[in-house]
Design a protein around this motif. Structure first.
Motif, PDB file in Angstrom:
ATOM      1  N   PRO A  84       7.832  11.397  -0.743  1.00  0.00           N
ATOM      2  CA  PRO A  84       7.349  10.151  -0.172  1.00  0.00           C
ATOM      3  C   PRO A  84       8.479   9.238   0.311  1.00  0.00           C
ATOM      4  CG  PRO A  84       7.483   9.916  -2.554  1.00  0.00           C
ATOM      5  CD  PRO A  84       7.888  11.334  -2.223  1.00  0.00           C
ATOM      6  N   VAL A  85       8.049   8.333   1.223  1.00  0.00           N
ATOM      7  CA  VAL A  85       8.888   7.192   1.598  1.00  0.00           C
ATOM      8  C   VAL A  85       7.997   5.956   1.524  1.00  0.00           C
ATOM      9  CG1 VAL A  85      10.115   6.051   3.487  1.00  0.00           C
ATOM     10  CG2 VAL A  85      10.428   8.494   3.117  1.00  0.00           C
ATOM     11  N   ALA A  86       8.521   4.904   0.920  1.00  0.00           N
ATOM     12  CA  ALA A  86       7.799   3.625   0.910  1.00  0.00           C
ATOM     13  C   ALA A  86       8.471   2.701   1.922  1.00  0.00           C
ATOM     14  CB  ALA A  86       7.852   2.993  -0.483  1.00  0.00           C
ATOM     15  N   ARG A  87       7.656   2.078   2.756  1.00  0.00           N
ATOM     16  CA  ARG A  87       8.196   1.082   3.703  1.00  0.00           C
ATOM     17  C   ARG A  87       7.680  -0.297   3.312  1.00  0.00           C
ATOM     18  NH1 ARG A  87       6.756   2.198   9.654  1.00  0.00           N
ATOM     19  NH2 ARG A  87       4.902   1.026   9.086  1.00  0.00           N
ATOM     20  N   LEU A  88       8.608  -1.229   3.164  1.00  0.00           N
ATOM     21  CA  LEU A  88       8.232  -2.585   2.769  1.00  0.00           C
ATOM     22  C   LEU A  88       7.823  -3.380   4.010  1.00  0.00           C
ATOM     23  CD1 LEU A  88      11.119  -3.410   0.246  1.00  0.00           C
ATOM     24  CD2 LEU A  88       9.144  -1.892  -0.007  1.00  0.00           C
ATOM     25  N   ALA A  89       7.221  -4.548   3.763  1.00  0.00           N
ATOM     26  CA  ALA A  89       6.747  -5.372   4.875  1.00  0.00           C
ATOM     27  C   ALA A  89       7.894  -5.762   5.810  1.00  0.00           C
ATOM     28  CB  ALA A  89       6.051  -6.612   4.325  1.00  0.00           C
ATOM     29  N   ASP A  90       9.121  -5.905   5.272  1.00  0.00           N
ATOM     30  CA  ASP A  90      10.260  -6.294   6.119  1.00  0.00           C
ATOM     31  C   ASP A  90      10.928  -5.098   6.796  1.00  0.00           C
ATOM     32  OD1 ASP A  90      11.701  -5.016   4.143  1.00  0.00           O
ATOM     33  OD2 ASP A  90      12.584  -6.842   3.313  1.00  0.00           O
ATOM     34  N   GLY A  91      10.361  -3.902   6.609  1.00  0.00           N
ATOM     35  CA  GLY A  91      10.871  -2.718   7.312  1.00  0.00           C
ATOM     36  C   GLY A  91      11.836  -1.865   6.496  1.00  0.00           C
ATOM     37  N   MET A 145       7.614  -7.833  -7.627  1.00  0.00           N
ATOM     38  CA  MET A 145       6.678  -6.868  -7.052  1.00  0.00           C
ATOM     39  C   MET A 145       6.497  -7.150  -5.549  1.00  0.00           C
ATOM     40  SD  MET A 145       3.147  -6.103  -9.085  1.00  0.00           S
ATOM     41  CE  MET A 145       3.789  -6.241 -10.753  1.00  0.00           C
ATOM     42  N   PRO A 146       6.519  -6.103  -4.702  1.00  0.00           N
ATOM     43  CA  PRO A 146       6.345  -6.375  -3.266  1.00  0.00           C
ATOM     44  C   PRO A 146       4.921  -6.840  -2.966  1.00  0.00           C
ATOM     45  CG  PRO A 146       6.326  -4.017  -3.694  1.00  0.00           C
ATOM     46  CD  PRO A 146       6.641  -4.675  -4.996  1.00  0.00           C
ATOM     47  N   GLU A 147       4.768  -7.555  -1.842  1.00  0.00           N
ATOM     48  CA  GLU A 147       3.424  -8.035  -1.438  1.00  0.00           C
ATOM     49  C   GLU A 147       2.525  -6.864  -1.058  1.00  0.00           C
ATOM     50  OE1 GLU A 147       3.653 -10.870   1.749  1.00  0.00           O
ATOM     51  OE2 GLU A 147       5.040 -12.086   0.550  1.00  0.00           O
ATOM     52  N   ALA A 148       3.127  -5.888  -0.390  1.00  0.00           N
ATOM     53  CA  ALA A 148       2.374  -4.708   0.071  1.00  0.00           C
ATOM     54  C   ALA A 148       3.395  -3.649   0.470  1.00  0.00           C
ATOM     55  CB  ALA A 148       1.507  -5.076   1.269  1.00  0.00           C
ATOM     56  N   ILE A 149       2.960  -2.404   0.470  1.00  0.00           N
ATOM     57  CA  ILE A 149       3.832  -1.334   0.972  1.00  0.00           C
ATOM     58  C   ILE A 149       3.018  -0.368   1.836  1.00  0.00           C
ATOM     59  CG2 ILE A 149       5.460  -1.365  -0.970  1.00  0.00           C
ATOM     60  CD1 ILE A 149       4.097   1.328  -1.857  1.00  0.00           C
ATOM     61  N   THR A 150       3.754   0.375   2.646  1.00  0.00           N
ATOM     62  CA  THR A 150       3.164   1.531   3.337  1.00  0.00           C
ATOM     63  C   THR A 150       3.825   2.759   2.743  1.00  0.00           C
ATOM     64  OG1 THR A 150       2.913   0.243   5.345  1.00  0.00           O
ATOM     65  CG2 THR A 150       2.799   2.635   5.576  1.00  0.00           C
ATOM     66  N   LEU A 151       2.998   3.703   2.336  1.00  0.00           N
ATOM     67  CA  LEU A 151       3.528   4.914   1.712  1.00  0.00           C
ATOM     68  C   LEU A 151       3.304   6.091   2.656  1.00  0.00           C
ATOM     69  CD1 LEU A 151       4.855   5.511  -1.042  1.00  0.00           C
ATOM     70  CD2 LEU A 151       2.609   6.154  -1.867  1.00  0.00           C
ATOM     71  N   PHE A 152       4.391   6.740   3.036  1.00  0.00           N
ATOM     72  CA  PHE A 152       4.316   7.942   3.863  1.00  0.00           C
ATOM     73  C   PHE A 152       4.329   9.126   2.897  1.00  0.00           C
ATOM     74  CE2 PHE A 152       4.969   6.006   8.017  1.00  0.00           C
ATOM     75  CZ  PHE A 152       5.449   4.762   7.652  1.00  0.00           C
ATOM     76  N   GLY A 153       3.192   9.809   2.793  1.00  0.00           N
ATOM     77  CA  GLY A 153       3.085  10.855   1.783  1.00  0.00           C
ATOM     78  C   GLY A 153       2.222  12.001   2.245  1.00  0.00           C
ATOM     79  N   ASN A 154       2.220  13.041   1.433  1.00  0.00           N
ATOM     80  CA  ASN A 154       1.344  14.195   1.682  1.00  0.00           C
ATOM     81  C   ASN A 154       0.404  14.329   0.500  1.00  0.00           C
ATOM     82  OD1 ASN A 154       0.820  17.309   1.202  1.00  0.00           O
ATOM     83  ND2 ASN A 154       1.097  16.973   3.389  1.00  0.00           N
ATOM     84  N   ARG A 155      -0.882  14.498   0.798  1.00  0.00           N
ATOM     85  CA  ARG A 155      -1.874  14.443  -0.292  1.00  0.00           C
ATOM     86  C   ARG A 155      -1.784  15.611  -1.268  1.00  0.00           C
ATOM     87  NH1 ARG A 155      -6.060  12.446   1.254  1.00  0.00           N
ATOM     88  NH2 ARG A 155      -5.592  11.978   3.403  1.00  0.00           N
ATOM     89  N   GLU A 156      -1.095  16.677  -0.900  1.00  0.00           N
ATOM     90  CA  GLU A 156      -0.944  17.810  -1.822  1.00  0.00           C
ATOM     91  C   GLU A 156       0.250  17.616  -2.759  1.00  0.00           C
ATOM     92  OE1 GLU A 156      -2.814  20.240  -2.454  1.00  0.00           O
ATOM     93  OE2 GLU A 156      -4.165  20.432  -0.748  1.00  0.00           O
ATOM     94  N   SER A 157       0.999  16.560  -2.527  1.00  0.00           N
ATOM     95  CA  SER A 157       2.259  16.367  -3.257  1.00  0.00           C
ATOM     96  C   SER A 157       2.104  15.383  -4.410  1.00  0.00           C
ATOM     97  CB  SER A 157       3.326  15.847  -2.282  1.00  0.00           C
ATOM     98  OG  SER A 157       4.353  15.187  -2.996  1.00  0.00           O
ATOM     99  N   GLY A 158       2.309  15.869  -5.622  1.00  0.00           N
ATOM    100  CA  GLY A 158       2.283  14.984  -6.789  1.00  0.00           C
ATOM    101  C   GLY A 158       3.320  13.888  -6.673  1.00  0.00           C
ATOM    102  N   ASN A 159       4.487  14.221  -6.153  1.00  0.00           N
ATOM    103  CA  ASN A 159       5.532  13.203  -5.986  1.00  0.00           C
ATOM    104  C   ASN A 159       5.014  12.021  -5.179  1.00  0.00           C
ATOM    105  OD1 ASN A 159       7.778  14.318  -7.365  1.00  0.00           O
ATOM    106  ND2 ASN A 159       8.218  15.692  -5.649  1.00  0.00           N
ATOM    107  N   CYS A 160       4.211  12.317  -4.156  1.00  0.00           N
ATOM    108  CA  CYS A 160       3.733  11.245  -3.283  1.00  0.00           C
ATOM    109  C   CYS A 160       2.672  10.379  -3.973  1.00  0.00           C
ATOM    110  CB  CYS A 160       3.198  11.838  -1.988  1.00  0.00           C
ATOM    111  SG  CYS A 160       4.489  12.673  -1.032  1.00  0.00           S
ATOM    112  N   TRP A 161       1.858  10.995  -4.817  1.00  0.00           N
ATOM    113  CA  TRP A 161       0.806  10.225  -5.500  1.00  0.00           C
ATOM    114  C   TRP A 161       1.363   9.238  -6.522  1.00  0.00           C
ATOM    115  CZ3 TRP A 161      -3.609   9.468  -3.448  1.00  0.00           C
ATOM    116  CH2 TRP A 161      -4.188  10.433  -2.644  1.00  0.00           C
ATOM    117  N   LYS A 162       2.539   9.543  -7.067  1.00  0.00           N
ATOM    118  CA  LYS A 162       3.082   8.650  -8.110  1.00  0.00           C
ATOM    119  C   LYS A 162       3.133   7.193  -7.640  1.00  0.00           C
ATOM    120  CE  LYS A 162       6.398  12.144  -9.735  1.00  0.00           C
ATOM    121  NZ  LYS A 162       7.863  12.408  -9.758  1.00  0.00           N
TER     122      LYS A 162
END
Ligand SMILES: N[C@@H](CCC(=O)N[C@@H](CS)C(=O)NCC(=O)O)C(=O)O
Length: 203
Positions: free
Chosen positions: A57-64, A1-18
């Motif tokens: 969505p796009v997830a960005r990990l701590a290492d980029g 499991m990653p330590e943390a992520i940044t999620l680039f998403g749109n709040r109207e998008s179910g895909n992003c909430w997953k």
């Protein structure tokens, strides 16, 4: 499991909430960066460098490193967790639902919702095939949920998180969940699991 992520998403998008729901359930810190897909923010050079497909969505990990596709993001986050069955057959059933969701469910229910809610289409002008195909997808879920509390047996898995994302807002696409009582009860169950306010009431 990653330590943390940044999620680039749109709040109207179910895909992003997953990905956000999965991270929250698993206690993975998840920073949300709102992307206005309606103003082209998923097509900027910086965004395309993260996902050349130009989609959230796009997830960005701590290492980029970056990862696209909602279901791939969930699978990455949940590997080895209780959200992925350890039994190989049950795990394969979960994948069955994930692939089905992307081919049969999201392209009909999410697309009809987007056409009506965001793209100015009406019941008269929206592609007529979407209603029948979406209802077929909902009926497929109803059939499964007559037998079990969750899509894969009696425990929440990624299959439920993927499939609830647009089922819970299907009414915004003109779908009537009252025709599918087991599905309706499952939406409420999964929303409780995820700690969500019912989308049908929030609307
Ligand atoms: N199969 C992809 C679909 C992603 C997708 O369609 N994203 C939409 C929002 S739900 C998007 O970013 N649309 C903006 C665009 O295509 O420009 C996934 O599950 O992540």
């Amino acid at each position: 499991m990653p330590e943390a992520i940044t999620l680039f998403g749109n709040r109207e998008s179910g895909n992003c909430w997953k990905g956000k729901w999965t991270a929250d359930l698993l206690g993975v810190p998840c920073a949300w960066v709102e992307i206005d897909i309606f103003k082209g923010e998923s097509r900027t050079p910086d965004f395309l460098a993260m996902n050349p497909a130009g989609q959230a969505p796009v997830a960005r990990l701590a290492d980029g490193r970056t990862l696209a596709q909602s279901n791939a993001i969930m699978l990455f986050l949940a590997e080895g967790s209780h959200l992925v069955p350890s039994d190989p057959f049950a795990r394969a059933k979960m994948y069955e639902w994930l692939f089905w969701e992307q081919y049969n469910h999201e392209p009909t229910i999410a697309v009809r919702r987007a056409e009506l809610k965001f793209r100015g289409k009406t019941e008269e002008t929206v592609n007529p095939a979407l209603l029948e195909k979406g209802e077929t997808a909902l009926a497929r879920m109803e059939l499964a949920l007559k037998e079990t509390s969750y899509l894969v047996g009696e425990a929440l898995t990624l299959a439920d998180i993927a499939c609830v994302a647009y089922t819970r807002v299907a009414h915004e696409g003109g779908f009537d969940l009252a025709k599918f009582p087991h599905l309706q009860a499952w939406v409420a169950r999964v929303e409780r699991n995820l700690g969500l306010v019912a989308a049908s009431e929030a609307a």
